[in-house]
Scaffold this motif. Structure first.
Motif: not given
Lengths: 255, 55
Positions: B12-14, B45-51
């Protein structure tokens, strides 16, 4: 100031695979037994490191998901777990307090020797509660500090000196309160001691001689009562051989 | 090596915790609600909002 764990662990990822402090322990048996006692489902390991906790839980899990903030760490975990013949695995880069998973999608959460790096334990536990299915469980393992404030501050200061990404280790009482506030009722609590070889423990994060000497000096110059409390062992030349700390294992269930 | 179905089912979207969809070329995951794209690199998957990239 706390360093971004991505900076710390991208440089030291490989050393966590062979670390005696991480690849063995009574806590891995608890993780394995907890997974075994549950119906096989999705197991999520938060801040997976080299993947030792998932290796313990995988034989009793349907699907395993390794989450870590650092890409290099996830690659070490993937290589380790693939070599161990474990294939029902996914790897995702994410923050512990911003999990990219849908509500109620996980049966078992493990988080082992990592919480002291997190910026907010309440935010982390809130996310754990959200992703756990009803009756899902978390096994949390982390270092704890004595309730004596000076002793706790001493250990946190030395840990931070050795590893700039260390945020804080908490007392047992603080942990029980975190779970209470996080509405994750505790099913069991246990503790165990861990004696750390100073050389391995100190060199796992930094290889700079200047930093290592400073960490060693902190132990050497510690007051007698703290040397006794943390069982700081020195050789005849005063070099630090080892110290001992305490870990807590908390198993909690989402109701 | 593609992402497992088991993983895609629960990702899911973080940020909003809503669904994300896999791009056709499997190079990223998109959250339509937040208009964010999360890169997939080396099957991770790079599920980091800041990236994440704004779309």
């Amino acid at each position: 100031m706390t360093e971004d764990p991505r900076k710390t662990f991208s440089k030291s990822a490989e050393r966590y695979l062979d670390s005696a402090d991480h690849r063995t322990g009574a806590d891995l048996v608890v993780i394995s037994e907890t997974a075994h006692a549950m119906l096989p489902g999705v197991t999520l390991d938060i801040a997976t490191g080299a993947g030792h906790a998932l290796r313990a839980a995988a034989p009793y899990s349907g699907y395993c998901l390794a989450v870590d903030l650092t890409a290099e760490m996830l690659k070490v975990a993937r290589e380790h777990l693939t070599r161990a013949g474990l294939n029902q695995m996914g790897y995702v880069q994410a923050r512990a307090d911003r999990l990219p998973l849908s509500d109620g999608s996980v049966n078992l959460v493990t988080c082992r020797i990592a919480c002291h790096h997190f910026s907010s334990i309440p935010d982390f536990l809130s996310e754990v509660r959200r992703v756990l299915a009803p009756r899902g469980r978390i096994v949390m393992v982390d270092s704890i500090v004595p309730s004596d404030e000076k002793a706790g501050e001493f250990l946190n200061r030395v840990e931070k000196l050795r590893d700039p990404s260390h945020v804080r280790s908490f007392t047992m009482r603080q942990w029980l309160e975190f779970f209470n506030i996080g509405k994750l009722p505790i099913a069991s609590v246990s503790t165990f001691e861990r004696t750390h070889s100073f050389t391995e423990w100190s060199r796992r994060v930094s290889q700079k001689e200047k930093d290592l000497k400073e960490v060693e000096r902190s132990f050497q110059e510690a007051p007698v009562n703290l040397k006794k409390l943390f069982r700081i062992e020195q050789d005849s030349n005063g070099a630090v051989i080892s110290y001992t700390d305490e870990k807590v294992i908390i198993i909690a269930e989402r109701r | 090596m593609a992402l497992d179905k088991e993983l895609l089912d629960i990702l899911a979207c973080p940020k909003c915790k809503g669904p994300v969809k896999l791009e056709e070329d499997s190079s990223g995951l998109v959250c339509d609600a937040c208009r964010l794209r999360y890169r997939i690199e080396d099957d991770i998957p790079i599920m980091l909002i800041d990236e994440a990239e704004e779309i």
